[in-house]
Design an enzyme around this catalytic site. Structure first.
Site, PDB file in Angstrom:
ATOM      1  N   SER A 229       0.690  -1.100   0.105  1.00 42.98           N
ATOM      2  CA  SER A 229      -0.061   0.095  -0.105  1.00 42.98           C
ATOM      3  C   SER A 229       0.846   1.274  -0.009  1.00 42.98           C
ATOM      4  O   SER A 229       2.054   1.395   0.375  1.00 42.98           O
ATOM      5  CB  SER A 229      -0.838  -0.071   1.358  1.00 42.98           C
ATOM      6  OG  SER A 229      -1.421   1.186   1.437  1.00 42.98           O
TER       7      SER A 229
ATOM      8  N   TYR B  43      -2.566  -0.391  10.845  1.00 42.53           N
ATOM      9  CA  TYR B  43      -2.325  -1.077   9.567  1.00 42.53           C
ATOM     10  C   TYR B  43      -1.213  -0.391   8.433  1.00 42.53           C
ATOM     11  O   TYR B  43      -0.617  -1.526   7.903  1.00 42.53           O
ATOM     12  CB  TYR B  43      -3.771  -0.690   8.639  1.00 42.53           C
ATOM     13  CG  TYR B  43      -3.879  -0.954   7.315  1.00 42.53           C
ATOM     14  CD1 TYR B  43      -4.172  -2.375   6.860  1.00 42.53           C
ATOM     15  CD2 TYR B  43      -3.568  -0.135   6.107  1.00 42.53           C
ATOM     16  CE1 TYR B  43      -4.114  -2.812   5.568  1.00 42.53           C
ATOM     17  CE2 TYR B  43      -3.593  -0.394   4.858  1.00 42.53           C
ATOM     18  CZ  TYR B  43      -4.057  -1.712   4.503  1.00 42.53           C
ATOM     19  OH  TYR B  43      -4.035  -1.873   3.230  1.00 42.53           O
TER      20      TYR B  43
END
Length: 248
Positions: free
Chosen positions: A140, A153
């Site tokens: 990501s 996260y």
């Protein structure tokens, strides 16, 4: 890396990015295997895909991983592409009372990082037997710059990024296995709605970027705004952090 006539495993393939990757690869003449935790959702996805086998499996559970690997070895001995896409994320503020950040971080680290390490390690012997093979870790934009509402996260994806780099370097020395990292920005999926996913890019764009990256042997695939934020991060980590968090 060839993008046709592969046998491809995609974890978390029943929806979002994983589903669109499965759809694109299946349409391009690959044998596809998708996994997911929800049997009903997984089978529904499989009915919409060509050349695809669905296997119910939770990669965060060691027994499920062992059973998945055993089945792949028996039924798909030509497996040569592993796409680690399954993920877990929570959106919250670290300053909130009683949020149980440690518990949420444990789930995220287990699914997004430790499970990837475990599954990849167990499948390496099978991948090593192929003439050409690849591991793709779906990371990501937050692996570079954390989001304040996705702090733990972000940390799990930073760990995945570091592991992916080390794995790439290690396997390049004595195997034919190529290691890729797919790094999308915010994507409009069910997975991301809690953090404003409606404003994100289509998962189709991410799948297409992966296919192009594999074809060109681009080992770190920066999709959309990831490329811009990465450039800003290199010049000024502080500005990049502000940009990621809307100047706050």
């Amino acid at each position: 890396m060839k993008t046709q006539h592969n046998t491809v495993l995609i974890t978390g393939g029943s929806a979002g990015i994983g589903f669109e990757i499965a759809k694109l690869f299946a349409q391009n003449g690959n044998q596809v295997i998708i996994t997911g935790r929800n049997a009903e959702r997984l089978q529904e996805a499989a009915t919409q895909l060509e050349n695809t086998t669905a296997i119910v499996s939770d990669i965060s559970k060691p027994d499920d991983v062992n059973q998945l690997v055993e089945r792949l070895q028996k039924e798909f001995p030509t497996l040569n592409v592993v796409i680690n896409n399954a993920g877990r994320a929570f959106a919250y503020s670290l300053s909130a009372d009683g949020i149980n950040a440690a518990g949420k971080a444990t789930e995220e680290i287990t699914t997004n990082y430790l499970s990837v390490v475990s599954l990849t390690e167990k499948l390496l012997p099978l991948l090593k037997r192929q003439n050409e093979a690849a591991v793709v870790n779906v990371s990501s934009i937050v692996a570079f710059v954390p989001g304040s509402r996705t702090s733990t996260y972000s940390a799990s994806k930073a760990a995945l990024h570091s592991y992916t780099q080390a794995l790439r370097y290690t396997l390049a020395a004595d195997t034919a296995i190529k290691v890729f990292e797919l790094m999308p920005p915010l994507v409009n999926t069910d997975f991301s709605q809690e953090i404003g996913g409606i404003n994100g890019i289509s998962p189709v764009v991410v799948a297409e970027a992966l296919l192009e990256g594999l074809q060109q042997d681009t080992y770190e695939i920066h999709v959309g705004n990831t490329a811009n934020l990465y450039k800003l991060f290199l010049s000024s980590p502080e500005e990049a952090l502000l940009a990621m968090n809307n100047g706050r």
